[in-house]
Design an enzyme around this catalytic site. Sequence first.
Site, mmCIF file in Angstrom:
data_model
loop_
_atom_site.group_PDB
_atom_site.id
_atom_site.type_symbol
_atom_site.label_atom_id
_atom_site.label_comp_id
_atom_site.label_asym_id
_atom_site.label_seq_id
_atom_site.Cartn_x
_atom_site.Cartn_y
_atom_site.Cartn_z
ATOM 1 N N GLU A 34 8.342 -0.509 -3.899
ATOM 2 C CA GLU A 34 7.075 0.236 -3.962
ATOM 3 C C GLU A 34 7.272 1.432 -4.881
ATOM 4 O O GLU A 34 8.189 2.223 -4.697
ATOM 5 C CB GLU A 34 6.650 0.669 -2.555
ATOM 6 C CG GLU A 34 5.510 1.671 -2.496
ATOM 7 C CD GLU A 34 4.238 1.212 -3.211
ATOM 8 O OE1 GLU A 34 3.681 0.169 -2.827
ATOM 9 O OE2 GLU A 34 3.799 1.891 -4.172
ATOM 10 N N LYS A 35 6.359 1.559 -5.848
ATOM 11 C CA LYS A 35 6.530 2.637 -6.831
ATOM 12 C C LYS A 35 5.943 3.962 -6.346
ATOM 13 O O LYS A 35 6.243 5.022 -6.871
ATOM 14 C CB LYS A 35 5.900 2.249 -8.175
ATOM 15 C CG LYS A 35 4.399 2.121 -8.160
ATOM 16 C CD LYS A 35 3.883 1.809 -9.555
ATOM 17 C CE LYS A 35 2.441 1.366 -9.567
ATOM 18 N NZ LYS A 35 1.477 2.259 -8.941
ATOM 19 N N GLY A 39 2.157 1.764 2.353
ATOM 20 C CA GLY A 39 0.780 1.703 2.871
ATOM 21 C C GLY A 39 -0.224 1.418 1.766
ATOM 22 O O GLY A 39 -1.347 1.002 2.039
ATOM 23 N N LYS A 51 -12.224 6.623 6.316
ATOM 24 C CA LYS A 51 -12.743 6.598 7.691
ATOM 25 C C LYS A 51 -12.451 7.901 8.417
ATOM 26 O O LYS A 51 -13.225 8.338 9.259
ATOM 27 C CB LYS A 51 -12.180 5.411 8.472
ATOM 28 C CG LYS A 51 -13.034 4.173 8.338
ATOM 29 C CD LYS A 51 -12.806 3.421 7.061
ATOM 30 C CE LYS A 51 -13.925 3.334 6.101
ATOM 31 N NZ LYS A 51 -13.615 2.568 4.896
ATOM 32 N N ARG A 268 -13.145 -2.538 -8.185
ATOM 33 C CA ARG A 268 -11.717 -2.353 -8.436
ATOM 34 C C ARG A 268 -11.203 -3.511 -9.265
ATOM 35 O O ARG A 268 -11.799 -4.579 -9.256
ATOM 36 C CB ARG A 268 -10.962 -2.287 -7.102
ATOM 37 C CG ARG A 268 -11.552 -1.238 -6.220
ATOM 38 C CD ARG A 268 -10.674 -0.512 -5.280
ATOM 39 N NE ARG A 268 -9.268 -0.561 -5.391
ATOM 40 C CZ ARG A 268 -8.505 0.514 -5.624
ATOM 41 N NH1 ARG A 268 -9.045 1.703 -5.835
ATOM 42 N NH2 ARG A 268 -7.183 0.421 -5.637
ATOM 43 N N ALA A 315 -8.645 -5.130 3.033
ATOM 44 C CA ALA A 315 -7.309 -4.920 3.588
ATOM 45 C C ALA A 315 -6.879 -6.060 4.510
ATOM 46 O O ALA A 315 -5.764 -6.578 4.385
ATOM 47 C CB ALA A 315 -7.288 -3.597 4.345
ATOM 48 N N HIS A 438 -21.931 -5.758 30.277
ATOM 49 C CA HIS A 438 -23.148 -4.944 30.286
ATOM 50 C C HIS A 438 -22.836 -3.554 30.820
ATOM 51 O O HIS A 438 -22.103 -3.440 31.787
ATOM 52 C CB HIS A 438 -24.202 -5.607 31.170
ATOM 53 C CG HIS A 438 -25.419 -4.741 31.349
ATOM 54 N ND1 HIS A 438 -26.384 -4.629 30.367
ATOM 55 C CD2 HIS A 438 -25.812 -3.938 32.372
ATOM 56 C CE1 HIS A 438 -27.335 -3.797 30.795
ATOM 57 N NE2 HIS A 438 -27.007 -3.365 32.002
HETATM 58 C C1 LIG Z 1 -12.032 4.076 -1.179
HETATM 59 C C2 LIG Z 1 -11.645 2.721 -0.623
HETATM 60 C C3 LIG Z 1 -12.013 2.375 0.665
HETATM 61 C C4 LIG Z 1 -11.654 1.132 1.192
HETATM 62 N N1 LIG Z 1 -12.032 0.843 2.472
HETATM 63 C C5 LIG Z 1 -11.695 -0.362 2.995
HETATM 64 C C6 LIG Z 1 -12.031 -0.671 4.335
HETATM 65 O O1 LIG Z 1 -12.608 0.117 5.054
HETATM 66 N N2 LIG Z 1 -11.654 -1.891 4.813
HETATM 67 C C7 LIG Z 1 -11.001 -2.807 4.032
HETATM 68 O O2 LIG Z 1 -10.715 -3.901 4.514
HETATM 69 N N3 LIG Z 1 -10.674 -2.536 2.752
HETATM 70 C C8 LIG Z 1 -10.993 -1.332 2.227
HETATM 71 N N4 LIG Z 1 -10.606 -1.041 0.943
HETATM 72 C C9 LIG Z 1 -9.867 -2.062 0.171
HETATM 73 C C10 LIG Z 1 -8.381 -2.090 0.573
HETATM 74 O O3 LIG Z 1 -7.848 -0.793 0.472
HETATM 75 C C11 LIG Z 1 -7.622 -3.060 -0.318
HETATM 76 O O4 LIG Z 1 -8.231 -4.317 -0.257
HETATM 77 C C12 LIG Z 1 -6.165 -3.188 0.122
HETATM 78 O O5 LIG Z 1 -5.534 -1.947 0.115
HETATM 79 C C13 LIG Z 1 -5.426 -4.171 -0.790
HETATM 80 O O6 LIG Z 1 -4.081 -4.231 -0.423
HETATM 81 P P1 LIG Z 1 -2.949 -4.721 -1.449
HETATM 82 O O7 LIG Z 1 -1.666 -4.643 -0.692
HETATM 83 O O8 LIG Z 1 -3.354 -5.980 -2.065
HETATM 84 O O9 LIG Z 1 -2.959 -3.637 -2.615
HETATM 85 P P2 LIG Z 1 -2.653 -2.079 -2.608
HETATM 86 O O10 LIG Z 1 -2.998 -1.463 -1.299
HETATM 87 O O11 LIG Z 1 -3.291 -1.533 -3.824
HETATM 88 O O12 LIG Z 1 -1.074 -2.008 -2.699
HETATM 89 C C14 LIG Z 1 -0.370 -2.353 -3.845
HETATM 90 C C15 LIG Z 1 0.860 -1.499 -3.950
HETATM 91 O O13 LIG Z 1 1.690 -2.010 -4.980
HETATM 92 C C16 LIG Z 1 2.295 -0.939 -5.664
HETATM 93 N N5 LIG Z 1 2.705 -1.438 -6.995
HETATM 94 C C17 LIG Z 1 1.892 -1.903 -7.989
HETATM 95 N N6 LIG Z 1 2.638 -2.325 -9.044
HETATM 96 C C18 LIG Z 1 3.943 -2.117 -8.710
HETATM 97 C C19 LIG Z 1 5.167 -2.343 -9.364
HETATM 98 N N7 LIG Z 1 5.216 -2.900 -10.583
HETATM 99 N N8 LIG Z 1 6.304 -1.988 -8.718
HETATM 100 C C20 LIG Z 1 6.273 -1.441 -7.479
HETATM 101 N N9 LIG Z 1 5.137 -1.203 -6.814
HETATM 102 C C21 LIG Z 1 3.982 -1.547 -7.406
HETATM 103 C C22 LIG Z 1 1.218 0.132 -5.688
HETATM 104 O O14 LIG Z 1 1.769 1.408 -5.869
HETATM 105 C C23 LIG Z 1 0.560 -0.058 -4.327
HETATM 106 O O15 LIG Z 1 1.092 0.804 -3.361
HETATM 107 C C24 LIG Z 1 -10.922 0.210 0.403
HETATM 108 C C25 LIG Z 1 -10.540 0.560 -0.899
HETATM 109 C C26 LIG Z 1 -10.875 1.793 -1.394
HETATM 110 C C27 LIG Z 1 -10.434 2.152 -2.779
#
Ligand SMILES: Cc1cc2nc3c(=O)[nH]c(=O)nc-3n(C[C@H](O)[C@H](O)[C@H](O)COP(=O)(O)OP(=O)(O)OC[C@H]3O[C@@H](n4cnc5c(N)ncnc54)[C@H](O)[C@@H]3O)c2cc1C
Length: 460
Positions: A34-35, A39, A51, A268, A315, A438
């Site tokens: 993780e860079k 989380g 939230k 996104r 998520a 209920h």
């Molecule tokens: C404002 C906002 C509100 C949201 N609210 C909700 C919600 O209420 N409910 C919901 O279900 N979803 C919500 N989402 C969407 C949800 O956050 C994403 O769908 C979810 O986080 C995706 O998870 P992921 O693990 O695929 O990606 P990410 O959470 O983006 O994680 C990817 C990780 O990979 C790391 N990374 C990338 N490239 C590299 C590399 N080359 N080397 C090492 N590390 C790397 C990044 O730093 C990052 O930490 C929301 C999004 C936003 C922006």
Amino acid sequence: MADKTRITIVGGGVGGYPAAIRAARMGAEVTLIEKDALGGTCLNWGCIPTKALLQSAGVIRTMKESDIFGVKCKGYEVDFGAVMARKNTVVAQLTRGVGALLKAKKVKVIQGTATFVDAKTLQIRETGEKVQGDAVLIASGSVPGRIPIEGIDGPDVMDSNQVLAMKALPKSVVVIGGGVIGVEFAQFLVAMGTEVTILEMLPGLVPGVDREIASLLQKQMSAAGVKVVTGAAVKGIVHRKTENVVTYTVGDKTETASAEKVILTVGRKPDFSLLDVDRVGIRHERGAIVVNEFMETSVPGIWAAGDVVGGIMLAHLASAEGECAVRNILGHREAMNYRAVPSCIYTMPEVASVGLTEEKAKERGEIQVGRFPLRGNGKALVLNETEGLVKVISDRKHGEVLGVHIIGPHATDMIAEAVLGMTMEMTAEDLANAIHPHPTVSEAIMEAAMVIAGGAIHMP
Ligand SMILES: Cc1cc2nc3c(=O)[nH]c(=O)nc-3n(C[C@H](O)[C@H](O)[C@H](O)COP(=O)(O)OP(=O)(O)OC[C@H]3O[C@@H](n4cnc5c(N)ncnc54)[C@H](O)[C@@H]3O)c2cc1C
């Protein structure tokens, strides 16, 4: 080959870290790279911080409405610094928890940026360290999308990450994009006292949501004080000393909206920009990594899950895909099932849905729709939140539930019952016959199903 399967996971977001824990529980040797912060977007810049902020907005609403409940409350004051500090505390507690869980499961966590050397080897850019394994799971997530308009790089234009790092409450904002993220920010800011205008290009807010539910939400956002302009195509932003002027067209009319800050929430985009996936020949299309139903990429031994594969970016789906991927890496043959993926909006009232919208279900064939307005629900009246609706959509021939849509209090928790039911391929009759506690708002789901299965009790 080592005794244990060695899995390297890129990305410590919800696509990556639950997969790491699952793989470790299944006996694999796991390295997580993780860079940034464990989380990922969800814990640090998405679900959780938004939230936490909306909870502060909810407290304001309770204060404003306290009279209705017979409690006199003499005004209130917003300490924006404290609101943001609480949000940071919640985030810190959860990210610490993720670190502890990974440690407990003996997942090796490397802080750094991963890049492919070959299909089995990743290199950490910052240190040059190489990590080799039997399989790689890419869960590198997504970044905020942008639109190519004049002034987009101006000093007062913020993406969602920047909004969550704001030090002071702006007096006014223009939110470009009325999707889920846009309406949640609008709801939070308007409750805090900011003047909010949403500009949405499509004819209604929250595209993709059942139209009847979306238009109820739009009405309530307007009633909360948000100015909503739909059909608005933004053309450019001009930065002036004290304000930013956003120019947009509605039909053939050109209009402007001014505000101290502009918030860009136009979706996104999957992010694998630092991985050099072309070096190993991983197929990607329209900016997303291509996977099959088992979450395998085009290169054997490399898998991908979460936002990086595009589609629905949520998520809980990222977690489910990540876990599916590692189960497949470890010898199962399990296809991802996208039939019952819930989606939630944490506005006031909340919106939650699963399955087909009424519009989409109609395209597929003959349907029945059961509606139950929350005016007829005792708990909603107790909560003083009767402006809501539950809609159950079923297939006319077999009665199978095709979709459930809710706008109202606790919608985001209640939808889980519909998700379970749809996963088990329930009919509207099953839903109507299940005994609901209920008084709860969940009874409205049962009553909406009853409309299809023989008539609701609490509706003429
Ligand atoms: C404002 C906002 C509100 C949201 N609210 C909700 C919600 O209420 N409910 C919901 O279900 N979803 C919500 N989402 C969407 C949800 O956050 C994403 O769908 C979810 O986080 C995706 O998870 P992921 O693990 O695929 O990606 P990410 O959470 O983006 O994680 C990817 C990780 O990979 C790391 N990374 C990338 N490239 C590299 C590399 N080359 N080397 C090492 N590390 C790397 C990044 O730093 C990052 O930490 C929301 C999004 C936003 C922006």
